[in-house]
Design a protein around this motif. Structure first.
Motif, PDB file in Angstrom:
ATOM      1  N   GLU A 360       0.834  -1.192   0.000  1.00 36.50           N
ATOM      2  CA  GLU A 360       0.000   0.000   0.000  1.00 36.50           C
ATOM      3  C   GLU A 360       0.879   1.256   0.000  1.00 36.50           C
ATOM      4  N   PRO A 361       0.320   2.390  -0.443  1.00 38.71           N
ATOM      5  CA  PRO A 361       1.079   3.641  -0.390  1.00 38.71           C
ATOM      6  C   PRO A 361       1.618   3.906   1.010  1.00 38.71           C
ATOM      7  N   ASP A 362       2.860   4.377   1.052  1.00 36.26           N
ATOM      8  CA  ASP A 362       3.527   4.635   2.326  1.00 36.26           C
ATOM      9  C   ASP A 362       4.494   5.793   2.095  1.00 36.26           C
ATOM     10  N   GLU A 363       4.109   6.989   2.513  1.00 40.26           N
ATOM     11  CA  GLU A 363       4.905   8.178   2.238  1.00 40.26           C
ATOM     12  C   GLU A 363       6.277   8.106   2.891  1.00 40.26           C
ATOM     13  N   HIS A 364       6.358   7.521   4.082  1.00 35.83           N
ATOM     14  CA  HIS A 364       7.657   7.427   4.742  1.00 35.83           C
ATOM     15  C   HIS A 364       8.631   6.604   3.899  1.00 35.83           C
ATOM     16  N   VAL A 365       8.187   5.420   3.460  1.00 36.65           N
ATOM     17  CA  VAL A 365       9.068   4.567   2.656  1.00 36.65           C
ATOM     18  C   VAL A 365       9.339   5.215   1.301  1.00 36.65           C
ATOM     19  N   ALA A 366       8.339   5.856   0.726  1.00 37.66           N
ATOM     20  CA  ALA A 366       8.545   6.556  -0.544  1.00 37.66           C
ATOM     21  C   ALA A 366       9.628   7.623  -0.383  1.00 37.66           C
ATOM     22  N   GLY A 367       9.611   8.319   0.760  1.00 41.21           N
ATOM     23  CA  GLY A 367      10.640   9.328   1.011  1.00 41.21           C
ATOM     24  C   GLY A 367      12.022   8.717   1.142  1.00 41.21           C
ATOM     25  N   SER A 387      15.054   3.615 -11.053  1.00 42.62           N
ATOM     26  CA  SER A 387      14.478   2.455 -10.357  1.00 42.62           C
ATOM     27  C   SER A 387      13.937   2.844  -8.984  1.00 42.62           C
ATOM     28  N   PHE A 388      14.737   3.593  -8.218  1.00 47.34           N
ATOM     29  CA  PHE A 388      14.284   4.027  -6.898  1.00 47.34           C
ATOM     30  C   PHE A 388      13.057   4.924  -7.011  1.00 47.34           C
ATOM     31  N   LEU A 389      13.085   5.861  -7.959  1.00 45.78           N
ATOM     32  CA  LEU A 389      11.973   6.801  -8.078  1.00 45.78           C
ATOM     33  C   LEU A 389      10.700   6.132  -8.562  1.00 45.78           C
ATOM     34  N   VAL A 390      10.828   5.193  -9.467  1.00 46.21           N
ATOM     35  CA  VAL A 390       9.627   4.491  -9.942  1.00 46.21           C
ATOM     36  C   VAL A 390       8.952   3.763  -8.788  1.00 46.21           C
ATOM     37  N   ARG A 391       9.770   3.106  -7.954  1.00 45.52           N
ATOM     38  CA  ARG A 391       9.164   2.437  -6.782  1.00 45.52           C
ATOM     39  C   ARG A 391       8.611   3.467  -5.804  1.00 45.52           C
ATOM     40  N   ALA A 392       9.303   4.602  -5.656  1.00 45.97           N
ATOM     41  CA  ALA A 392       8.793   5.663  -4.775  1.00 45.97           C
ATOM     42  C   ALA A 392       7.453   6.178  -5.277  1.00 45.97           C
ATOM     43  N   VAL A 393       7.327   6.330  -6.590  1.00 53.69           N
ATOM     44  CA  VAL A 393       6.060   6.790  -7.168  1.00 53.69           C
ATOM     45  C   VAL A 393       4.940   5.807  -6.834  1.00 53.69           C
ATOM     46  N   GLU A 394       5.241   4.515  -6.962  1.00 52.60           N
ATOM     47  CA  GLU A 394       4.220   3.493  -6.690  1.00 52.60           C
ATOM     48  C   GLU A 394       3.747   3.525  -5.239  1.00 52.60           C
ATOM     49  N   LEU A 395       4.617   3.971  -4.336  1.00 46.90           N
ATOM     50  CA  LEU A 395       4.256   3.989  -2.913  1.00 46.90           C
ATOM     51  C   LEU A 395       3.834   5.369  -2.422  1.00 46.90           C
ATOM     52  N   THR A 396       3.812   6.357  -3.320  1.00 49.29           N
ATOM     53  CA  THR A 396       3.422   7.719  -2.932  1.00 49.29           C
ATOM     54  C   THR A 396       1.931   7.903  -3.122  1.00 49.29           C
ATOM     55  N   PRO A 397       1.234   8.401  -2.112  1.00 51.86           N
ATOM     56  CA  PRO A 397      -0.202   8.683  -2.274  1.00 51.86           C
ATOM     57  C   PRO A 397      -0.424   9.706  -3.385  1.00 51.86           C
ATOM     58  N   ALA A 398      -1.589   9.628  -4.028  1.00 48.90           N
ATOM     59  CA  ALA A 398      -1.919  10.554  -5.109  1.00 48.90           C
ATOM     60  C   ALA A 398      -1.801  11.985  -4.615  1.00 48.90           C
ATOM     61  N   GLY A 399      -1.274  12.851  -5.482  1.00 44.86           N
ATOM     62  CA  GLY A 399      -1.132  14.249  -5.102  1.00 44.86           C
ATOM     63  C   GLY A 399       0.126  14.847  -5.702  1.00 44.86           C
ATOM     64  N   PRO A 400       0.467  16.069  -5.301  1.00 52.20           N
ATOM     65  CA  PRO A 400       1.621  16.763  -5.877  1.00 52.20           C
ATOM     66  C   PRO A 400       2.936  16.001  -5.738  1.00 52.20           C
ATOM     67  N   ALA A 401       3.161  15.344  -4.590  1.00 55.98           N
ATOM     68  CA  ALA A 401       4.426  14.632  -4.394  1.00 55.98           C
ATOM     69  C   ALA A 401       4.580  13.494  -5.408  1.00 55.98           C
ATOM     70  N   ARG A 402       3.489  12.804  -5.691  1.00 53.84           N
ATOM     71  CA  ARG A 402       3.545  11.708  -6.670  1.00 53.84           C
ATOM     72  C   ARG A 402       3.868  12.260  -8.054  1.00 53.84           C
ATOM     73  N   ILE A 403       3.241  13.374  -8.410  1.00 54.03           N
ATOM     74  CA  ILE A 403       3.516  13.994  -9.714  1.00 54.03           C
ATOM     75  C   ILE A 403       4.978  14.424  -9.801  1.00 54.03           C
ATOM     76  N   ASP A 404       5.468  15.068  -8.729  1.00 53.95           N
ATOM     77  CA  ASP A 404       6.851  15.550  -8.731  1.00 53.95           C
ATOM     78  C   ASP A 404       7.830  14.394  -8.894  1.00 53.95           C
ATOM     79  N   ARG A 405       7.586  13.280  -8.196  1.00 51.27           N
ATOM     80  CA  ARG A 405       8.503  12.141  -8.301  1.00 51.27           C
ATOM     81  C   ARG A 405       8.412  11.462  -9.665  1.00 51.27           C
ATOM     82  N   THR A 406       7.231  11.465 -10.249  1.00 48.69           N
ATOM     83  CA  THR A 406       7.095  10.913 -11.601  1.00 48.69           C
ATOM     84  C   THR A 406       7.900  11.744 -12.597  1.00 48.69           C
TER      85      THR A 406
END
Length: 922
Positions: A360-367, A387-406
């Motif tokens: 499930e999305p987990d902002e701490h792990v995504a960070g 590779s790290f960022l793609v996995r971070a995107v998958e674990l980032t909740p929808a919103g600006p942070a997910r867009i920025d990491r994508t």
């Protein structure tokens, strides 16, 4: 029991590769085969059988593939003490890449060059055989570095053997010599089976087993262990079907399935930990409550051993165990491994385990993953960053942070040379959900990767994309807006008349609006000058162009600014017909790119400089630059077919031979159109116009030159004017010739360089009446003779001589025609020399002793040898030449020894004298 049998030819081939290192001529060989066919056994046999050589081994690990430079670190840390002798820029790049020190992210090709230098140095006293197994599982950065080395060990005491699975494509290995492994021959397979069983072996049963396994050694060995004595001796029926061939992985899983839950979990832990760190696996096992007896049971299967480190019997066992586990079990073991990975040097491994432990999305792990991505970027590991960022995107909740990491992942993919992945990441975003800065970032990435898309006319869309990005950034991010404008301006000359979405004039208008009337920095000054060049009368634009060119060519410009503005400065300097400033800008830009290890910019600057050297007739210099461009493009990884698409057509026009020369240039123009490179197509037309003028086909030359001038190409139109004047005069279009001359004269008045004044004088001579013609021709020769512009000088003297011959002033004509012939032969301009020679003979002249000297001994040198010789004669050391040409110092020494032998010299001083003499003769 399991000693290697058979493989006589294969072992001899590998032994020869190893022996070549001892002889100082390193070789590379890629061993390909299916899992279990014996690649590792063959490598083991090689390692055991070499004497007096260093054997350096590396194993690719699938679960480590996302960690930047992980493989290279394991390979090279043993040699870290040797790095002190490397050039500082290479040493720093390698230490940053391996995580040994902080610094600017190194270019991946510079890391490859540093690896080559380090291995070549390490092998100097004791040759090295570098043996890499399971190459397909190496992280991309390590793979790039090692294949860079593999393509350059021609004269080093280093050889490489790289083993990879046949079923997995590894693009980086393309073109390297290969050895394909198949199953053992029947006799060898039978012998291996006999060795692997303790009791009797029925010949018929043995034949069935050999046939069923297709001679695959691992399948034979495993089946020998699996079947009972009665079955092997013929006393009991064999299972049907046998667990072999394509079912080998299933066979391993059946054996794993017979174990208890604790043993299976321990095997999964071992498979999920790429380092093989036994302490880490044991700590995680303890946390999961696994009993030591479970570990012993797993070892008793023979699938794994724990002597110091965890090692699987075969990589296929690791992949089978990990791949067959369910998601929840994998998540649980990664979570345990993350918990026990506490050493700060293993932060990236911990981040990877954490990322694999979440669903499930987990902002701490995504960070945590995002920070690992930043560390990868700081080491130049852009593939790992993705590779790290793609996995971070998958674990980032929808919103600006997910867009920025994508967006960050897409940017990293573009920089790392993965355009398809960058495009897929952008495709996951909707423009409507992007703010203006996000939209600008996405457009910058789209523009950067568009030329690699394979779409027709792709480059034609790029300037408009950058322009739209600049508009998006304009209000809230002026720094990015300026960057987008500079990239737009730098791409205008490539797309030119083929641009879609905007025209040169529209782009220039937008640039002027965003930059404003009073730019405050060099970039703004250059952009404003380009806008004026495209929009204003030449006499208005010239002062702004001069100010921008002088600023870019000055020592006050930083290396970063020069990399950014070098191409723009070249366009403006060409527009001013200022070869001195243009050469200064391109030379310094290439030096900065080389010092930074930035191979893509270096390729561009060297390539463009080869074009500019050709257009003034410095063909020897252009040829050396083209040889260097070939070196850089090999390093970048362009295939011969890709390199064939980019030809220096003006170089071809001047010095090309053969009846298909015109067709070659035409094909180059057609290829440019297919790519959307209108500027390159225009240059092909200019080259065709040059050939037509040389052949006296002035109708064709007029048609081509008039079209170029009418299109007002920023880099070609000014140079095409004198050709248009000549063609118009000789086709009876006197009024058009005068109009072109007016434009040429206005350029010379506003930018009174020797090039501009010389061309204007030639134009006046062509248009003038008889009384004024000779004065203008003499002026043209006088202006051009002291310059580097051999092309303009040779043509001026040729036209002058032909004019004198038409007036029956044969003696005067002979003097000018002999001078023209000397210039063209000095250049190597084959067809123009033939024309000058015909005219000279028509005047009653003959070729004097020095007029048409035959080839000197330097003609025996290859392009690479000539480049090495020129640099050595100029005082460069072997290390400096190696760094410039992306070779090892030993390879440079090898080429230099060949140069000395061919030219009959014994020192750099003699070499310099020989090259100087050859230059005077030619």
């Amino acid at each position: 029991m399991n000693a290697l049998v058979g493989r006589v030819a294969e072992r001899e081939r590998l032994a020869a590769v190893a022996a070549s290192a001892a002889e100082g001529f390193g070789e590379v060989l890629v061993v390909r085969g299916d899992p279990g066919v014996g690649k590792t056994a063959l490598l083991d046999d090689l390692a055991d059988g070499v004497d007096g050589l260093q054997v350096v081994r590396l194993l690719g690990v699938e679960t480590e593939a996302g960690l930047a430079f992980a493989g290279l670190q394991r390979l090279l840390l043993r040699y870290r003490a040797l790095g002190s002798a490397m050039p500082e820029i290479q040493r720093a790049a390698l230490r940053v890449a391996l995580g040994l020190e902080a610094g600017p992210p190194p270019d991946r090709h510079l890391v490859g060059l540093a690896t080559l230098t380090l291995l070549a140095e390490a092998g100097h006293d004791r040759p090295i055989v570098c043996v890499v197994d399971d190459v397909q599982w190496l992280d991309q950065e390590s793979l790039d570095a090692l294949t860079f080395v593999a393509r350059r060990i021609h004269a080093d005491r280093v050889s490489m053997v790289l083993a990879a699975r046949t079923s997995i494509a590894v693009a980086a290995l393309a073109g390297l010599p290969e050895l394909r492994l198949e199953g053992l021959e029947h006799a060898a397979a039978h012998e291996l089976l006999s060795r692997s069983v303790a009791g009797d072996l029925d010949p018929v049963i043995a034949g069935r087993i050999v046939e069923a396994t297709r001679g695959v050694p691992l399948a034979i060995l495993d089946l020998g262990d699996e079947l009972g004595g009665d079955q092997l001796s013929g006393g009991a029926t064999l299972p049907d079907p046998l667990p072999l061939g394509g079912r080998l992985e299933s066979h391993y899983l059946e054996r794993v399935g017979e174990l208890g839950t604790g043993s299976r979990t321990w095997l999964l832990l071992a498979a999920a930990e790429p380092s093989g760190d036994l302490a880490r696996v044991s700590a995680a096992a303890s946390a999961l409550g696994i009993d030591p007896s479970d570990v012993r049971a797993a070892e008793e299967t023979g699938l794994v051993r724990t002597r110091g480190r965890v090692r699987f019997r075969h990589p296929l066992v690791r992949s089978a165990v990990y791949g067959a586990a369910d998601t929840e079990d994998r998540r649980r073991v990664h979570d345990a491994l993350a918990a026990v990975t506490t050493d700060p040097v293993d932060e990236d491994s911990r981040a990877w385990h954490l990322g694999a432990s979440r669903v499930e999305p987990d902002e701490h792990v995504a960070g945590v993953l995002a920070r690992a991505a930043d560390r990868a970027r700081d080491r130049g590991g852009y593939s790992a960053r993705v590779s790290f960022l793609v996995r971070a995107v998958e674990l980032t909740p929808a919103g600006p942070a997910r867009i920025d990491r994508t967006l960050a992942a897409a940017e990293a993919a573009a920089i790392g040379g993965a355009p398809v992945q960058a495009s897929r990441l952008l495709a996951s975003l909707e423009e409507t959900e992007l703010d203006p800065v996000g939209l600008g970032r996405s457009l910058m990435v789209r523009a950067a990767v568009h030329v690699y898309s394979g779409l027709a006319d792709a480059s034609a869309d790029v300037p408009a994309m950058y322009l739209r990005a600049a508009r998006a950034f304009e209000a809230s991010d002026p720094v990015r807006a300026r960057e987008a404008l500079v990239r737009c301006a730098s791409n205008l000359g490539g797309a030119e008349w083929m641009m879609r979405g905007c025209s040169v004039e529209e782009a220039a208008t937008t640039i002027r609006e965003i930059v404003g009337e009073e730019p405050r920095d060099v970039a703004g000054t250059a952009l404003a000058a380009l806008a004026s060049f495209a929009l204003d009368p030449y006499e208005v634009a010239a002062p702004q162009m001069r100010a921008a060119v002088d600023a870019i060519a000055s020592d006050r410009v930083s290396p970063t600014e020069l990399l950014e503005l070098g191409m723009l400065g070249m366009v403006l300097a060409t527009g001013l017909l200022d070869d001195d400033a243009r050469t200064t800008i391109l030379t310094r830009s290439a030096e900065v790119a080389r010092a930074a290890g930035a191979l893509y910019p270096l390729d561009v600057f060297l390539w463009v400089r080869s074009l500019t050297e050709a257009d003034i007739g410095q063909l020897e210099s252009a040829g050396r630059l083209l040889a260097e461009v070939g070196q850089v493009r090999d390093a970048i990884g362009l295939t011969p077919d890709q390199q064939e698409m980019f030809k220096n057509v003006e170089y071809l026009a001047w010095c090309g031979r053969g009846p298909d020369l015109e067709a070659q240039i035409e094909r180059s123009g057609q290829a440019a159109v297919a790519l959307g490179l209108g500027g390159a197509e225009t240059m092909a037309r200019a080259a065709s116009a040059l050939l037509a003028s040389c052949a006296g086909d002035y109708e064709t030359s007029y048609r081509l030159s008039a079209g170029i001038v009418e299109q007002n190409h920023l880099q070609v139109a000014q140079r095409a004017l004198v050709n248009l004047v000549e063609a118009a005069v000789f086709t009876g279009r006197d009024e058009e010739a005068r109009r072109a001359l007016v434009r040429l004269e206005s350029i010379a008045a506003a930018s009174p360089t020797t090039w501009a004044r010389g061309l204007a004088a030639v134009g006046r001579a062509l248009v003038a009446t008889d009384d004024e013609t000779e004065v203008a021709f003499r002026e043209a020769v006088q202006i051009l003779e002291p310059t580097r512009n051999l092309a303009a000088l040779g043509r001026a003297r040729l036209l002058y001589g032909e004019w004198l011959l038409r007036r029956r002033r044969r003696a005067d004509a002979r003097f000018q025609l002999r001078g023209a012939l000397g210039v063209f032969e000095r250049m190597g301009a084959v067809r123009f020399a033939e024309r000058a020679r015909r005219e000279l003979l028509a005047s009653g002249g003959t070729e004097g002793p020095g007029d048409a000297a035959g080839p000197t001994r330097t003609s025996d040198l290859t392009a690479r040898e000539a480049t090495v010789a020129a640099m050595a004669a100029a005082g460069s050391t072997n290390a400096e030449i190696a760094a410039a040409l992306l070779l090892s110092p030993h390879t440079v020494d090898f080429h230099l020894r060949k140069v000395f032998r061919k030219l009959g010299v014994t020192s750099r001083r003699e070499l310099a004298g020989t090259l100087d003499a050859a230059e005077r003769i030619s």
